[in-house]
Design a protein around this motif. Structure first.
Motif, PDB file in Angstrom:
ATOM      1  N   ALA A 119     -51.525  48.142  25.112  1.00 31.78           N
ATOM      2  CA  ALA A 119     -51.878  47.899  24.089  1.00 31.78           C
ATOM      3  C   ALA A 119     -52.974  46.346  23.986  1.00 31.78           C
ATOM      4  CB  ALA A 119     -50.762  46.255  23.517  1.00 31.78           C
ATOM      5  N   ALA A 120     -53.343  45.790  24.040  1.00 30.54           N
ATOM      6  CA  ALA A 120     -54.371  44.657  24.213  1.00 30.54           C
ATOM      7  C   ALA A 120     -55.737  45.421  24.006  1.00 30.54           C
ATOM      8  CB  ALA A 120     -53.970  43.161  24.882  1.00 30.54           C
ATOM      9  N   PHE A 121     -56.044  46.157  25.324  1.00 32.00           N
ATOM     10  CA  PHE A 121     -56.772  46.956  25.886  1.00 32.00           C
ATOM     11  C   PHE A 121     -57.018  48.093  25.813  1.00 32.00           C
ATOM     12  CE2 PHE A 121     -59.468  48.652  29.111  1.00 32.00           C
ATOM     13  CZ  PHE A 121     -61.023  47.796  28.851  1.00 32.00           C
ATOM     14  N   TYR A 122     -56.275  49.237  25.829  1.00 37.58           N
ATOM     15  CA  TYR A 122     -56.142  50.701  26.401  1.00 37.58           C
ATOM     16  C   TYR A 122     -56.733  51.121  24.152  1.00 37.58           C
ATOM     17  CZ  TYR A 122     -57.004  50.652  30.683  1.00 37.58           C
ATOM     18  OH  TYR A 122     -57.259  50.073  32.797  1.00 37.58           O
ATOM     19  N   ASP A 123     -55.520  50.358  23.910  1.00 37.07           N
ATOM     20  CA  ASP A 123     -54.819  51.079  22.401  1.00 37.07           C
ATOM     21  C   ASP A 123     -55.902  50.565  21.526  1.00 37.07           C
ATOM     22  OD1 ASP A 123     -52.890  52.348  23.291  1.00 37.07           O
ATOM     23  OD2 ASP A 123     -51.625  50.950  22.309  1.00 37.07           O
ATOM     24  N   LEU A 124     -56.182  49.066  21.519  1.00 37.69           N
ATOM     25  CA  LEU A 124     -57.829  48.684  20.769  1.00 37.69           C
ATOM     26  C   LEU A 124     -58.423  49.209  20.975  1.00 37.69           C
ATOM     27  CD1 LEU A 124     -56.426  44.942  20.485  1.00 37.69           C
ATOM     28  CD2 LEU A 124     -56.631  46.417  18.824  1.00 37.69           C
ATOM     29  N   GLN A 125     -59.345  49.608  22.213  1.00 38.69           N
ATOM     30  CA  GLN A 125     -60.162  50.082  21.942  1.00 38.69           C
ATOM     31  C   GLN A 125     -60.166  51.765  21.825  1.00 38.69           C
ATOM     32  OE1 GLN A 125     -62.023  50.326  26.330  1.00 38.69           O
ATOM     33  NE2 GLN A 125     -62.526  47.939  26.317  1.00 38.69           N
ATOM     34  N   SER A 126     -59.672  52.461  22.160  1.00 35.27           N
ATOM     35  CA  SER A 126     -59.233  53.401  21.239  1.00 35.27           C
ATOM     36  C   SER A 126     -59.480  53.443  19.306  1.00 35.27           C
ATOM     37  CB  SER A 126     -57.749  54.570  21.904  1.00 35.27           C
ATOM     38  OG  SER A 126     -57.258  54.265  23.168  1.00 35.27           O
ATOM     39  N   ALA A 127     -58.423  52.892  19.010  1.00 39.32           N
ATOM     40  CA  ALA A 127     -58.712  51.790  17.705  1.00 39.32           C
ATOM     41  C   ALA A 127     -60.217  52.476  17.371  1.00 39.32           C
ATOM     42  CB  ALA A 127     -57.696  51.167  17.146  1.00 39.32           C
ATOM     43  N   ARG A 128     -61.087  50.794  18.093  1.00 37.20           N
ATOM     44  CA  ARG A 128     -61.952  50.376  17.672  1.00 37.20           C
ATOM     45  C   ARG A 128     -63.046  52.075  17.784  1.00 37.20           C
ATOM     46  NH1 ARG A 128     -65.320  48.850  23.032  1.00 37.20           N
ATOM     47  NH2 ARG A 128     -64.924  50.557  22.729  1.00 37.20           N
ATOM     48  N   ASP A 129     -62.796  52.818  18.836  1.00 39.17           N
ATOM     49  CA  ASP A 129     -63.302  54.078  19.328  1.00 39.17           C
ATOM     50  C   ASP A 129     -63.121  55.494  18.236  1.00 39.17           C
ATOM     51  OD1 ASP A 129     -64.386  52.857  21.288  1.00 39.17           O
ATOM     52  OD2 ASP A 129     -63.234  54.335  22.609  1.00 39.17           O
ATOM     53  N   ALA A 130     -62.197  55.177  17.601  1.00 41.12           N
ATOM     54  CA  ALA A 130     -62.054  55.892  16.394  1.00 41.12           C
ATOM     55  C   ALA A 130     -62.260  55.748  15.403  1.00 41.12           C
ATOM     56  CB  ALA A 130     -60.328  55.915  16.230  1.00 41.12           C
ATOM     57  N   TRP A 131     -63.222  54.382  15.056  1.00 46.10           N
ATOM     58  CA  TRP A 131     -62.996  53.794  13.638  1.00 46.10           C
ATOM     59  C   TRP A 131     -64.828  54.424  13.688  1.00 46.10           C
ATOM     60  CZ3 TRP A 131     -65.313  47.882  14.667  1.00 46.10           C
ATOM     61  CH2 TRP A 131     -66.020  47.776  13.408  1.00 46.10           C
ATOM     62  N   ARG A 132     -65.464  53.785  15.199  1.00 47.17           N
ATOM     63  CA  ARG A 132     -66.743  54.262  15.758  1.00 47.17           C
ATOM     64  C   ARG A 132     -67.478  56.179  14.973  1.00 47.17           C
ATOM     65  NH1 ARG A 132     -68.059  53.051  21.365  1.00 47.17           N
ATOM     66  NH2 ARG A 132     -68.214  50.819  20.756  1.00 47.17           N
ATOM     67  N   VAL A 133     -66.499  56.794  15.963  1.00 43.54           N
ATOM     68  CA  VAL A 133     -66.354  57.719  15.312  1.00 43.54           C
ATOM     69  C   VAL A 133     -66.683  58.219  13.762  1.00 43.54           C
ATOM     70  CG1 VAL A 133     -65.584  60.471  15.376  1.00 43.54           C
ATOM     71  CG2 VAL A 133     -65.809  59.153  17.532  1.00 43.54           C
ATOM     72  N   ALA A 134     -66.016  57.405  12.630  1.00 40.09           N
ATOM     73  CA  ALA A 134     -65.483  57.748  11.402  1.00 40.09           C
ATOM     74  C   ALA A 134     -66.649  56.933  10.477  1.00 40.09           C
ATOM     75  CB  ALA A 134     -64.436  57.223  10.642  1.00 40.09           C
ATOM     76  N   CYS A 135     -67.343  55.796  11.622  1.00 40.30           N
ATOM     77  CA  CYS A 135     -68.483  55.389  10.818  1.00 40.30           C
ATOM     78  C   CYS A 135     -69.776  56.509  10.342  1.00 40.30           C
ATOM     79  CB  CYS A 135     -68.715  54.411  11.720  1.00 40.30           C
ATOM     80  SG  CYS A 135     -67.863  52.749  11.123  1.00 40.30           S
ATOM     81  N   GLY A 136     -69.837  57.393  11.924  1.00 39.88           N
ATOM     82  CA  GLY A 136     -70.416  58.603  12.259  1.00 39.88           C
ATOM     83  C   GLY A 136     -71.880  57.865  12.884  1.00 39.88           C
ATOM     84  N   GLY A 137     -71.986  57.247  13.587  1.00 38.05           N
ATOM     85  CA  GLY A 137     -72.815  56.282  14.354  1.00 38.05           C
ATOM     86  C   GLY A 137     -73.819  55.279  13.505  1.00 38.05           C
ATOM     87  N   GLY A 138     -73.424  55.265  12.334  1.00 38.08           N
ATOM     88  CA  GLY A 138     -74.383  53.984  11.521  1.00 38.08           C
ATOM     89  C   GLY A 138     -73.925  52.615  12.309  1.00 38.08           C
ATOM     90  N   GLY A 139     -73.993  52.964  12.370  1.00 39.31           N
ATOM     91  CA  GLY A 139     -73.397  51.341  12.940  1.00 39.31           C
ATOM     92  C   GLY A 139     -71.928  51.007  13.019  1.00 39.31           C
ATOM     93  N   LEU A 140     -71.237  49.298  12.996  1.00 41.91           N
ATOM     94  CA  LEU A 140     -70.020  49.097  13.154  1.00 41.91           C
ATOM     95  C   LEU A 140     -70.337  47.403  12.356  1.00 41.91           C
ATOM     96  CD1 LEU A 140     -68.533  49.580  16.834  1.00 41.91           C
ATOM     97  CD2 LEU A 140     -68.701  50.590  14.375  1.00 41.91           C
ATOM     98  N   HIS A 141     -69.563  47.505  11.451  1.00 38.84           N
ATOM     99  CA  HIS A 141     -69.949  46.455  10.640  1.00 38.84           C
ATOM    100  C   HIS A 141     -69.919  44.978  10.769  1.00 38.84           C
ATOM    101  CE1 HIS A 141     -69.871  43.924   6.501  1.00 38.84           C
ATOM    102  NE2 HIS A 141     -70.388  45.150   6.324  1.00 38.84           N
ATOM    103  N   ALA A 142     -70.528  44.440  10.531  1.00 39.11           N
ATOM    104  CA  ALA A 142     -69.642  42.582  11.601  1.00 39.11           C
ATOM    105  C   ALA A 142     -68.557  41.890  11.451  1.00 39.11           C
ATOM    106  CB  ALA A 142     -71.245  41.822  11.213  1.00 39.11           C
ATOM    107  N   SER A 143     -68.311  41.955   9.964  1.00 48.56           N
ATOM    108  CA  SER A 143     -67.070  41.461   9.293  1.00 48.56           C
ATOM    109  C   SER A 143     -66.177  42.034  10.066  1.00 48.56           C
ATOM    110  CB  SER A 143     -67.352  42.021   7.913  1.00 48.56           C
ATOM    111  OG  SER A 143     -67.119  42.983   7.810  1.00 48.56           O
TER     112      SER A 143
END
Length: 277
Positions: free
Chosen positions: A13-37
């Motif tokens: 939960a703390a490592f793999y699931d959180l990273q999967s959520a982050r990676d899905a977010w990154r794909v949704a952002c379209g490669g334009g960078g992740l928001h610092a907030s």
């Protein structure tokens, strides 16, 4: 998981699931960078959650990267709002549909199997577009099942009255006639194989997310969900911009490019693919 000393589950939960959520977010952002907030809360939560397993790394992240003066070992557990089950349900539907779309594209582009001793045939053209057909609400035998379950659900207590077995029996009885009318085989065995699994999943969701999960329509706009994420879906599938279309209703009989079974159900759209060249 930590409370129960299930450290493998905690790590997942703390490592793999959180990273999967982050990676899905990154794909949704379209490669334009992740928001610092949002990056900082992600790092804060993952560092605190991993501190019991990797304290030296977590303390380095906490002090040197995040710039905190004190140690992570006294920072406490991440603070979050209560989980939004409807939002999580929507994300789950989007992820399932994305997986089905990827599988459909692979199948549509797979070269035909060559007969023994014969040269392989020409490769199919690349998929250039997909249409997602969405059902606005459950009908058929699903609707009476949901109505029967809703009558046995105490939304305030998030519990089944008088118990889950009675609710399941009511759902089975309500589904019997419409199930056969829709082409299902008569008898308890057919109901157990088809109706009961659906009812059990819905019952679990209602306990977690409330009575809204027992309505004939999903508690979110499924078509809007796909339209809002159409650009991200096209990128993940390797389709051109505008290659994902969304239609509310059943696919027409002459719709080209099968890939999603028959008529759609809420959360289970019918998919069709088109090719060019």
């Amino acid at each position: 998981a930590y409370d129960r000393l299930l450290f493998r589950d905690a790590l997942k939960a703390a490592f793999y699931d959180l990273q999967s959520a982050r990676d899905a977010w990154r794909v949704a952002c379209g490669g334009g960078g992740l928001h610092a907030s949002l990056v900082r809360p992600y790092l804060d939560a993952s560092t605190r959650a991993l501190a019991p397993i990797a304290p030296h790394w977590a303390d380095h992240m906490w002090r040197s990267v995040l710039g905190n003066a004190s140690t992570v070992l006294t920072a406490g557990w991440p603070e979050t709002d209560a989980p939004d089950f409807v939002l999580r349900r929507a994300v789950g539907v989007l992820e399932e549909t994305t997986g089905a779309l990827r599988a459909g594209v692979r199948k549509a582009e797979a070269p035909p199997k060559a007969k023994k001793g014969a040269p392989p045939g020409p490769a199919p053209p690349k998929v250039t577009g997909t249409t997602i057909y969405v059902s606005p609400a459950f009908g058929g035998w699903h609707a009476p099942v949901l109505a029967a379950l809703a009558a046995h659900f105490d939304d305030g207590a998030r519990a089944w009255a008088p118990d889950a077995k009675a609710a399941l029996a009511a759902a089975s009885a309500a589904a019997a006639e419409p199930f056969v009318a829709a082409g299902g085989a008569p008898g308890d065995k057919a109901l157990k194989q088809t109706v009961i699994p659906f009812a059990k999943v819905v019952m679990e969701e209602a306990v977690a997310g409330g009575a809204a999960l027992l309505a004939p329509a999903l508690p979110f706009d499924e078509a809007g969900l796909y339209r809002e994420n159409a650009a991200a879906l096209a990128r993940s599938l390797g389709l051109p911009e505008g290659g994902v279309a969304v239609v509310v209703g059943d696919p027409p009989a002459d719709a080209p490019g099968g890939g999603g079974g028959g008529a759609p159900l809420p959360g289970k759209p019918a998919l069709r693919f088109s090719s060019g060249g």
